[in-house]
Design a protein around this motif. Structure first.
Motif, PDB file in Angstrom:
ATOM      1  N   ALA A 125       8.820   2.124 -10.784  1.00  0.00           N
ATOM      2  CA  ALA A 125       8.825   1.167  -9.837  1.00  0.00           C
ATOM      3  C   ALA A 125       8.346  -0.107 -10.077  1.00  0.00           C
ATOM      4  O   ALA A 125       8.828  -1.473  -9.794  1.00  0.00           O
ATOM      5  CB  ALA A 125       7.992   1.574  -8.574  1.00  0.00           C
ATOM      6  N   GLN A 126       7.159  -0.363 -11.028  1.00  0.00           N
ATOM      7  CA  GLN A 126       6.625  -1.515 -11.103  1.00  0.00           C
ATOM      8  C   GLN A 126       7.437  -2.241 -12.287  1.00  0.00           C
ATOM      9  O   GLN A 126       7.539  -3.512 -12.134  1.00  0.00           O
ATOM     10  CB  GLN A 126       5.104  -1.330 -11.934  1.00  0.00           C
ATOM     11  N   TYR A 127       7.877  -1.673 -13.090  1.00  0.00           N
ATOM     12  CA  TYR A 127       8.974  -2.433 -14.110  1.00  0.00           C
ATOM     13  C   TYR A 127      10.289  -2.993 -13.188  1.00  0.00           C
ATOM     14  O   TYR A 127      10.568  -4.049 -13.518  1.00  0.00           O
ATOM     15  CB  TYR A 127       9.144  -1.630 -15.354  1.00  0.00           C
ATOM     16  N   SER A 128      10.585  -2.378 -12.442  1.00  0.00           N
ATOM     17  CA  SER A 128      11.863  -2.596 -11.781  1.00  0.00           C
ATOM     18  C   SER A 128      11.543  -3.813 -10.759  1.00  0.00           C
ATOM     19  O   SER A 128      12.241  -4.809 -10.807  1.00  0.00           O
ATOM     20  CB  SER A 128      12.220  -1.111 -10.770  1.00  0.00           C
TER      21      SER A 128
ATOM     22  N   PRO B 208       0.672  -1.205  -0.038  1.00  0.00           N
ATOM     23  CA  PRO B 208      -0.067   0.041  -0.092  1.00  0.00           C
ATOM     24  C   PRO B 208       0.823   1.136   0.049  1.00  0.00           C
ATOM     25  O   PRO B 208       0.244   2.257  -0.196  1.00  0.00           O
ATOM     26  CB  PRO B 208      -0.767  -0.263   1.389  1.00  0.00           C
ATOM     27  N   LEU B 209       2.169   1.035   0.119  1.00  0.00           N
ATOM     28  CA  LEU B 209       3.001   2.388   0.139  1.00  0.00           C
ATOM     29  C   LEU B 209       2.922   2.728  -1.196  1.00  0.00           C
ATOM     30  O   LEU B 209       2.980   4.086  -1.300  1.00  0.00           O
ATOM     31  CB  LEU B 209       4.353   1.944   0.591  1.00  0.00           C
ATOM     32  N   LEU B 210       2.485   2.007  -2.256  1.00  0.00           N
ATOM     33  CA  LEU B 210       2.563   2.840  -3.578  1.00  0.00           C
ATOM     34  C   LEU B 210       1.402   3.768  -3.659  1.00  0.00           C
ATOM     35  O   LEU B 210       1.609   4.713  -4.370  1.00  0.00           O
ATOM     36  CB  LEU B 210       2.192   1.361  -4.562  1.00  0.00           C
TER      37      LEU B 210
ATOM     38  N   LEU C 172      10.820  -2.513  -5.093  1.00  0.00           N
ATOM     39  CA  LEU C 172       9.893  -1.984  -5.796  1.00  0.00           C
ATOM     40  C   LEU C 172       9.516  -0.656  -5.052  1.00  0.00           C
ATOM     41  O   LEU C 172       9.187   0.493  -5.613  1.00  0.00           O
ATOM     42  CB  LEU C 172       8.492  -2.830  -6.020  1.00  0.00           C
ATOM     43  N   ASN C 173       9.241  -0.522  -3.818  1.00  0.00           N
ATOM     44  CA  ASN C 173       8.748   0.466  -2.851  1.00  0.00           C
ATOM     45  C   ASN C 173       9.842   1.531  -2.782  1.00  0.00           C
ATOM     46  O   ASN C 173       9.424   2.686  -2.634  1.00  0.00           O
ATOM     47  CB  ASN C 173       7.849   0.121  -1.649  1.00  0.00           C
TER      48      ASN C 173
ATOM     49  N   CYS D 109      11.854   7.534  -6.777  1.00  0.00           N
ATOM     50  CA  CYS D 109      11.418   8.507  -8.050  1.00  0.00           C
ATOM     51  C   CYS D 109      10.465   9.412  -7.583  1.00  0.00           C
ATOM     52  O   CYS D 109      10.276  10.458  -8.166  1.00  0.00           O
ATOM     53  CB  CYS D 109      10.896   7.262  -8.926  1.00  0.00           C
ATOM     54  N   SER D 110       9.393   9.258  -7.161  1.00  0.00           N
ATOM     55  CA  SER D 110       8.089  10.159  -6.718  1.00  0.00           C
ATOM     56  C   SER D 110       8.591  11.318  -5.985  1.00  0.00           C
ATOM     57  O   SER D 110       8.198  12.380  -6.353  1.00  0.00           O
ATOM     58  CB  SER D 110       7.118   9.429  -5.835  1.00  0.00           C
ATOM     59  N   LEU D 111       9.562  11.108  -4.689  1.00  0.00           N
ATOM     60  CA  LEU D 111      10.037  12.485  -4.251  1.00  0.00           C
ATOM     61  C   LEU D 111      10.818  13.258  -5.211  1.00  0.00           C
ATOM     62  O   LEU D 111      10.756  14.399  -5.160  1.00  0.00           O
ATOM     63  CB  LEU D 111      11.053  11.954  -3.070  1.00  0.00           C
ATOM     64  N   LEU D 112      11.616  12.460  -5.939  1.00  0.00           N
ATOM     65  CA  LEU D 112      12.573  13.086  -6.923  1.00  0.00           C
ATOM     66  C   LEU D 112      11.849  14.063  -8.037  1.00  0.00           C
ATOM     67  O   LEU D 112      11.862  15.250  -8.258  1.00  0.00           O
ATOM     68  CB  LEU D 112      13.475  12.188  -7.548  1.00  0.00           C
ATOM     69  N   PHE D 113      10.927  13.341  -8.444  1.00  0.00           N
ATOM     70  CA  PHE D 113      10.176  13.974  -9.675  1.00  0.00           C
ATOM     71  C   PHE D 113       9.015  14.994  -9.300  1.00  0.00           C
ATOM     72  O   PHE D 113       8.755  16.042  -9.769  1.00  0.00           O
ATOM     73  CB  PHE D 113       8.932  12.877 -10.438  1.00  0.00           C
ATOM     74  N   VAL D 114       8.609  14.839  -7.904  1.00  0.00           N
ATOM     75  CA  VAL D 114       7.725  16.072  -7.338  1.00  0.00           C
ATOM     76  C   VAL D 114       8.329  17.063  -6.724  1.00  0.00           C
ATOM     77  O   VAL D 114       8.028  18.311  -7.016  1.00  0.00           O
ATOM     78  CB  VAL D 114       6.491  15.356  -6.413  1.00  0.00           C
TER      79      VAL D 114
END
Length: 470
Positions: free
Chosen positions: A207-210, A37-39, A178-179, A185-190
């Motif tokens: 994350a999903q593809y990784s 659920p962290l996603l 994955l998480n 990625c989310s912190l970097l992008f946002v």
């Protein structure tokens, strides 16, 4: 007297050994499920500090993908049940074939979803109601995250297969990796690149593809020899009899999951119809449900592994004991979570948002977070038990009845209150949560009533081994 003492000693040994097996499977699954659920939770926490509009957009975007992916949850559940039974019967050739069937079907469905992404978006726009700004943000999120479909569905098959093979550690490491990728990625992008909600969606895709890449790496590294010995791409993998059984069980799970997705989609849609503020409030409150459900699912997945294994091994004694112990663990955790939510509920809310209006509004409904564990624990655990038994027809039928009860309670109470006066937003939302609790309780009650006929009957009590299956 000696025979009696020996029997007691054997029972205690079996009880202890099975408890170790349950915890050995459940604890890694709990770690996995806490990270799953962290996603959504990380996405919610990041955008929750941007604005209430972003909270509503993530709620709608997440609901769209719940509606999509939950309907294909059979790729994990069906794979887990079939694999566990093959493992219990020591049919490793069949276990390998189950993986290939599930993974091929997963990728085929994902390609179809990518081709239909625009019609799905149009349908979502009709289902969900919110302000134009919220819908615009939600669609930005959707059109990026949809490209994760092959990885997401492929991971369903991989995870289900590992669980069926009695290996809950590998899904745990996949989920952790994955998480971590998702959070970074989310912190970097946002926060750094300022890509707003699009950055959150792109972080999830990467994350999903990784995660899928790591999952397939583990399949090759841990089970490469098994595949080399038993994998033969011939017609036996997709023979009509086995594929018919595969799709029969999975079609029942699919229909069951359609009902599940319909209820949760309706909750989000109904919240949005009340107001954007209630949509944000309910999105936060549902995080309490999400956290509890994923903890319970750790034991449900243990149930999938053990019930399928003992049915495949024809071990009725271990089958019945494992079910009892899993339910006892669920009951104990229900007490723990009810106390934790009562003591630390408001702190939990503030993790996801600092919007004072949303926090203040959520306080009025905090009672429901205490009811969720009591009404929901049996439903989660019985799902795992029935999946392991591939008792898909019973799962489908009980879900049909529970879903009918949800809508009957919701519209019945709403019509009753509107007969004399207009329903307030507070009353309307409480009606929605009342219907949701009835729905959860009905699922657990109905499956409990069908336990003997749908699960225990597959291995009569006269066909048990001495002690636990190896």
């Amino acid at each position: 007297m000696c025979i009696f003492a020996l029997s007691i000693d054997c029972f205690i040994n079996d009880y202890t050994a099975l408890n170790r097996r349950i915890l050995g499977l459940a604890l890694p699954n709990i770690v996995t499920n806490i990270t799953v659920p962290l996603l959504g939770m990380v996405d919610m926490a990041i955008v929750g500090h941007l604005s209430a509009l972003h909270i509503g957009a993530i709620a709608i975007g997440t609901s769209i993908f719940n509606l999509i992916y939950w309907n294909f949850g059979f790729l994990r559940m069906g794979t887990s049940g079939f694999t566990a039974q093959a493992y219990g019967a020591n049919r490793m050739d069949e276990a390998v074939k189950v993986f290939v069937r599930a993974f091929v079907v997963a990728i085929a469905i994902a390609i179809l979803l990518l081709l239909l992404q625009w019609p799905i978006a149009l349908l979502a726009g009709k289902v969900f109601r919110a302000g134009p700004d919220v819908i615009s943000l939600a669609m930005s999120y959707y059109y990026i995250r949809i490209w994760a479909a092959p990885a997401t569905l492929g991971l369903y098959a991989v995870k289900g297969w590992f669980i069926g093979m009695q290996n809950s550690r590998l899904p745990m490491w996949i989920a952790i990796f994955l998480n971590i990728v998702n959070i970074v990625c989310s912190l970097l992008f946002v926060l750094v690149l300022r890509w707003d909600i699009r950055g959150v969606a792109l972080g999830t895709v990467i994350a999903q593809y990784s995660g899928l890449a790591v999952g397939l790496f583990f399949v090759r590294k841990r089970y490469g020899q098994l595949f080399r010995e038993h994998l033969d791409f011939n017609i036996s993998i997709f023979n009509s009899k086995e594929m018919l059984r595969f799709f029969k069980v999975n079609s029942d799970i699919f229909l069951r999951t359609v009902c599940l997705a319909a209820v949760f989609t309706f909750i989000t849609a109904a919240s949005g119809r009340i107001s954007d503020e209630v949509l944000a409030i309910d999105a936060l409150l549902l995080q309490f449900f999400t956290l509890f459900s994923y903890i319970m699912d750790g034991f449900a997945y243990a149930g999938e592994s053990l019930v399928g294994r003992y049915i495949g091994a024809r071990d009725s004694k271990s089958l019945r004991l494992s079910v009892r112990l899993i339910l006892l663990w669920g009951l104990a955790l229900t007490v723990v979570f009810t106390v934790l939510y009562a003591l630390f509920g408001e702190w939990f809310l503030r993790v996801f948002s600092d919007e004072s209006a949303v926090i203040d509004g959520a306080r009025e409904y905090m009672f429901w977070t205490l009811v969720v564990p009591v009404c929901g624990f049996a439903a989660f655990l019985f799902d795992g038990i029935f999946v392991g038994a591939t008792a898909s027809r019973a799962m489908r039928n009980t879900m049909f009845l529970a879903t009918v009860s949800f809508f009957a309670v919701y519209y019945g109470l709403k019509d009753w209150l509107t007969a004399d006066a207009e329903v307030t937003a507070y009353q309307w939302n409480n009606i929605l949560w009342t219907a949701f609790m009835v729905y959860l309780a009905m699922r657990g009650l109905l499956q409990g009533l069908l336990l003997k006929r749908s699960v225990y009957s597959q291995v009569p009590e006269t066909t048990h081994q001495t002690g636990l299956s190896a």
